[in-house]
Design a protein around this motif. Structure first.
Motif, PDB file in Angstrom:
ATOM      1  N   THR A  75       0.830  -1.207   0.000  1.00 19.08           N
ATOM      2  CA  THR A  75       0.000   0.000   0.000  1.00 19.08           C
ATOM      3  C   THR A  75       0.862   1.255   0.000  1.00 19.08           C
ATOM      4  O   THR A  75       0.576   2.233  -0.701  1.00 19.08           O
ATOM      5  CB  THR A  75      -0.922  -0.004   1.221  1.00 19.08           C
ATOM      6  OG1 THR A  75      -1.714  -1.191   1.215  1.00 19.08           O
ATOM      7  CG2 THR A  75      -1.839   1.206   1.209  1.00 19.08           C
ATOM      8  N   LEU A  76       1.947   1.227   0.781  1.00 15.45           N
ATOM      9  CA  LEU A  76       2.851   2.379   0.814  1.00 15.45           C
ATOM     10  C   LEU A  76       3.497   2.608  -0.548  1.00 15.45           C
ATOM     11  O   LEU A  76       3.636   3.755  -0.996  1.00 15.45           O
ATOM     12  CB  LEU A  76       3.923   2.162   1.880  1.00 15.45           C
ATOM     13  CG  LEU A  76       3.448   2.171   3.334  1.00 15.45           C
ATOM     14  CD1 LEU A  76       4.616   1.880   4.271  1.00 15.45           C
ATOM     15  CD2 LEU A  76       2.819   3.516   3.681  1.00 15.45           C
ATOM     16  N   ARG A  77       3.901   1.541  -1.228  1.00 14.29           N
ATOM     17  CA  ARG A  77       4.501   1.703  -2.551  1.00 14.29           C
ATOM     18  C   ARG A  77       3.499   2.276  -3.550  1.00 14.29           C
ATOM     19  O   ARG A  77       3.840   3.123  -4.383  1.00 14.29           O
ATOM     20  CB  ARG A  77       5.050   0.357  -3.039  1.00 14.29           C
ATOM     21  CG  ARG A  77       6.384  -0.029  -2.420  1.00 14.29           C
ATOM     22  CD  ARG A  77       7.005  -1.198  -3.161  1.00 14.29           C
ATOM     23  NE  ARG A  77       6.247  -2.431  -2.937  1.00 14.29           N
ATOM     24  CZ  ARG A  77       6.509  -3.284  -1.951  1.00 14.29           C
ATOM     25  NH1 ARG A  77       7.500  -3.039  -1.099  1.00 14.29           N
ATOM     26  NH2 ARG A  77       5.797  -4.381  -1.818  1.00 14.29           N
ATOM     27  N   THR A  78       2.249   1.840  -3.451  1.00 14.09           N
ATOM     28  CA  THR A  78       1.221   2.355  -4.360  1.00 14.09           C
ATOM     29  C   THR A  78       0.972   3.842  -4.119  1.00 14.09           C
ATOM     30  O   THR A  78       0.875   4.644  -5.059  1.00 14.09           O
ATOM     31  CB  THR A  78      -0.082   1.569  -4.170  1.00 14.09           C
ATOM     32  OG1 THR A  78       0.169   0.178  -4.399  1.00 14.09           O
ATOM     33  CG2 THR A  78      -1.145   2.053  -5.138  1.00 14.09           C
ATOM     34  N   GLU A  79       0.881   4.227  -2.837  1.00  7.31           N
ATOM     35  CA  GLU A  79       0.669   5.642  -2.524  1.00  7.31           C
ATOM     36  C   GLU A  79       1.867   6.488  -2.957  1.00  7.31           C
ATOM     37  O   GLU A  79       1.701   7.604  -3.466  1.00  7.31           O
ATOM     38  CB  GLU A  79       0.418   5.806  -1.026  1.00  7.31           C
ATOM     39  CG  GLU A  79      -0.894   5.207  -0.552  1.00  7.31           C
ATOM     40  CD  GLU A  79      -1.105   5.422   0.938  1.00  7.31           C
ATOM     41  OE1 GLU A  79      -0.177   5.974   1.582  1.00  7.31           O
ATOM     42  OE2 GLU A  79      -2.173   5.040   1.450  1.00  7.31           O
ATOM     43  N   LEU A  80       3.077   5.971  -2.766  1.00  8.65           N
ATOM     44  CA  LEU A  80       4.269   6.710  -3.183  1.00  8.65           C
ATOM     45  C   LEU A  80       4.277   6.929  -4.694  1.00  8.65           C
ATOM     46  O   LEU A  80       4.583   8.024  -5.183  1.00  8.65           O
ATOM     47  CB  LEU A  80       5.518   5.954  -2.745  1.00  8.65           C
ATOM     48  CG  LEU A  80       6.865   6.578  -3.138  1.00  8.65           C
ATOM     49  CD1 LEU A  80       7.009   7.960  -2.520  1.00  8.65           C
ATOM     50  CD2 LEU A  80       8.015   5.673  -2.709  1.00  8.65           C
ATOM     51  N   ASP A  82       1.655   7.019  -6.631  1.00 10.84           N
ATOM     52  CA  ASP A  82       0.585   7.964  -6.958  1.00 10.84           C
ATOM     53  C   ASP A  82       1.022   9.400  -6.707  1.00 10.84           C
ATOM     54  O   ASP A  82       0.801  10.294  -7.539  1.00 10.84           O
ATOM     55  CB  ASP A  82      -0.658   7.623  -6.136  1.00 10.84           C
ATOM     56  CG  ASP A  82      -1.814   8.563  -6.439  1.00 10.84           C
ATOM     57  OD1 ASP A  82      -2.229   8.630  -7.606  1.00 10.84           O
ATOM     58  OD2 ASP A  82      -2.293   9.238  -5.503  1.00 10.84           O
ATOM     59  N   TRP A  83       1.662   9.653  -5.571  1.00  9.84           N
ATOM     60  CA  TRP A  83       2.129  11.010  -5.269  1.00  9.84           C
ATOM     61  C   TRP A  83       3.236  11.444  -6.225  1.00  9.84           C
ATOM     62  O   TRP A  83       3.321  12.613  -6.601  1.00  9.84           O
ATOM     63  CB  TRP A  83       2.620  11.086  -3.823  1.00  9.84           C
ATOM     64  CG  TRP A  83       1.517  11.206  -2.831  1.00  9.84           C
ATOM     65  CD1 TRP A  83       1.068  10.264  -1.963  1.00  9.84           C
ATOM     66  CD2 TRP A  83       0.697  12.355  -2.626  1.00  9.84           C
ATOM     67  NE1 TRP A  83       0.023  10.733  -1.222  1.00  9.84           N
ATOM     68  CE2 TRP A  83      -0.230  12.023  -1.596  1.00  9.84           C
ATOM     69  CE3 TRP A  83       0.642  13.623  -3.182  1.00  9.84           C
ATOM     70  CZ2 TRP A  83      -1.189  12.917  -1.140  1.00  9.84           C
ATOM     71  CZ3 TRP A  83      -0.311  14.518  -2.726  1.00  9.84           C
ATOM     72  CH2 TRP A  83      -1.212  14.167  -1.720  1.00  9.84           C
ATOM     73  N   ALA A  90       2.142  17.963 -12.022  1.00  4.21           N
ATOM     74  CA  ALA A  90       2.123  19.368 -11.599  1.00  4.21           C
ATOM     75  C   ALA A  90       3.320  20.128 -12.171  1.00  4.21           C
ATOM     76  O   ALA A  90       3.193  21.280 -12.606  1.00  4.21           O
ATOM     77  CB  ALA A  90       2.115  19.451 -10.072  1.00  4.21           C
ATOM     78  N   GLN A  91       4.494  19.495 -12.190  1.00  6.36           N
ATOM     79  CA  GLN A  91       5.671  20.146 -12.761  1.00  6.36           C
ATOM     80  C   GLN A  91       5.501  20.379 -14.260  1.00  6.36           C
ATOM     81  O   GLN A  91       5.861  21.447 -14.778  1.00  6.36           O
ATOM     82  CB  GLN A  91       6.910  19.297 -12.487  1.00  6.36           C
ATOM     83  CG  GLN A  91       7.324  19.255 -11.022  1.00  6.36           C
ATOM     84  CD  GLN A  91       8.515  18.341 -10.792  1.00  6.36           C
ATOM     85  OE1 GLN A  91       8.998  17.687 -11.718  1.00  6.36           O
ATOM     86  NE2 GLN A  91       8.982  18.280  -9.557  1.00  6.36           N
ATOM     87  N   ALA A  92       4.954  19.387 -14.964  1.00  6.82           N
ATOM     88  CA  ALA A  92       4.739  19.555 -16.405  1.00  6.82           C
ATOM     89  C   ALA A  92       3.737  20.668 -16.683  1.00  6.82           C
ATOM     90  O   ALA A  92       3.925  21.479 -17.607  1.00  6.82           O
ATOM     91  CB  ALA A  92       4.253  18.233 -17.004  1.00  6.82           C
ATOM     92  N   GLU A  93       2.683  20.739 -15.886  1.00  6.90           N
ATOM     93  CA  GLU A  93       1.690  21.800 -16.079  1.00  6.90           C
ATOM     94  C   GLU A  93       2.295  23.173 -15.801  1.00  6.90           C
ATOM     95  O   GLU A  93       2.011  24.146 -16.515  1.00  6.90           O
ATOM     96  CB  GLU A  93       0.495  21.554 -15.166  1.00  6.90           C
ATOM     97  CG  GLU A  93      -0.644  22.543 -15.372  1.00  6.90           C
ATOM     98  CD  GLU A  93      -1.852  22.225 -14.510  1.00  6.90           C
ATOM     99  OE1 GLU A  93      -2.829  22.979 -14.578  1.00  6.90           O
ATOM    100  OE2 GLU A  93      -1.804  21.211 -13.780  1.00  6.90           O
ATOM    101  N   ALA A  94       3.137  23.266 -14.768  1.00  5.70           N
ATOM    102  CA  ALA A  94       3.785  24.549 -14.466  1.00  5.70           C
ATOM    103  C   ALA A  94       4.703  24.978 -15.607  1.00  5.70           C
ATOM    104  O   ALA A  94       4.749  26.161 -15.974  1.00  5.70           O
ATOM    105  CB  ALA A  94       4.568  24.439 -13.157  1.00  5.70           C
ATOM    106  N   ARG A  95       5.432  24.025 -16.201  1.00 10.06           N
ATOM    107  CA  ARG A  95       6.301  24.370 -17.335  1.00 10.06           C
ATOM    108  C   ARG A  95       5.479  24.822 -18.539  1.00 10.06           C
ATOM    109  O   ARG A  95       5.855  25.769 -19.243  1.00 10.06           O
ATOM    110  CB  ARG A  95       7.175  23.168 -17.701  1.00 10.06           C
ATOM    111  CG  ARG A  95       8.313  22.907 -16.724  1.00 10.06           C
ATOM    112  CD  ARG A  95       9.319  21.936 -17.315  1.00 10.06           C
ATOM    113  NE  ARG A  95       8.720  20.623 -17.524  1.00 10.06           N
ATOM    114  CZ  ARG A  95       8.773  19.630 -16.637  1.00 10.06           C
ATOM    115  NH1 ARG A  95       9.384  19.808 -15.478  1.00 10.06           N
ATOM    116  NH2 ARG A  95       8.223  18.457 -16.905  1.00 10.06           N
TER     117      ARG A  95
END
Length: 222
Positions: A75-80, A82-83, A90-95
């Motif tokens: 579960t931790l690997r899946t959440e990591l 996803d984040w 978010a970085q691609a959208e900012a660029r």
């Protein structure tokens, strides 16, 4: 016979009377004087501590927090993952936003004079019509020579500001740069070819300021 002795009564003088009265009114030394502190009796039970019969008992100490249960590693690997994907998006959208803002700013600067240049195009057209319709008698006229110099200077100034004429004659019809006013049958040019230019078009950098007004060839008998 012996004369009786005359008795005399001593009458005190006013000074003695005043002195006697002052000594009689004086309080004898050593007489105890009652102090106000001694006269006031202390109230019975003063200073006694009053306790409220309804006082609440002391609070119990807070319970220690229960540690959270250990998460599943999968579960931790899946959440990591996803984040991480969210951060990358978010970085691609900012660029992309920064790139669009830069392009819009450059476009504003590049085409800032578009309206003014477009207003000068009819002046350039009138110069061309005047010089094209001169007969042989006026070719060497000094006034016409001055007009030609002004026309050349105007064309050079527009070219320095990246204003270029649109090529139309003999080119395939392009609706983004040409405006077809009519169609004519032509045996020399294939259909869809510009065979005549009625008004020259211009563009500023890569943006069309004015489309060229043209005549387009069509198939014979159509």
């Amino acid at each position: 016979m012996m004369a009786a002795k005359e008795s005399r009564i001593a009458i005190p003088s006013p000074e003695e009377v005043a002195l006697y009265g002052a000594s009689a009114g004086a309080e004898p030394e050593g007489s105890p004087s009652e102090s106000p502190a001694a006269a006031s009796a202390e109230a019975p039970g003063a200073g006694a501590r009053n306790e409220s019969p309804g006082a609440a008992p002391p609070e119990a100490p807070p319970a220690e927090p229960t540690p959270p249960p250990e998460a599943d590693p999968e579960t931790l690997r899946t959440e990591l993952k996803d984040w991480r994907d969210r951060c990358l998006r978010a970085q691609a959208e900012a660029r992309n936003i920064a790139r669009r803002l830069t392009e819009e700013k450059e476009a504003v600067v590049r085409y800032a004079n578009a309206a003014f240049i477009k207003a000068l195009l009819p002046v350039l057209d009138n110069f061309e019509r005047t010089l094209d319709n001169l007969d042989e008698r006026h070719q060497n006229d000094p006034v016409i020579h001055g007009v030609r110099l002004v026309y050349d200077l105007l064309k050079k100034t527009l070219a320095d500001h990246r204003v270029e004429p649109i090529e139309a004659l003999g080119k395939p019809f392009d609706p983004t740069q040409h405006e077809a006013l009519m169609q004519v049958e032509s045996k020399d040019q294939p259909p869809g070819t510009v065979v005549q230019e009625l008004e020259r078009g211009y563009k500023l950098h890569d943006r069309v300021l004015r489309a060229a007004k043209v005549v387009v060839a069509k198939e014979a008998g159509s």
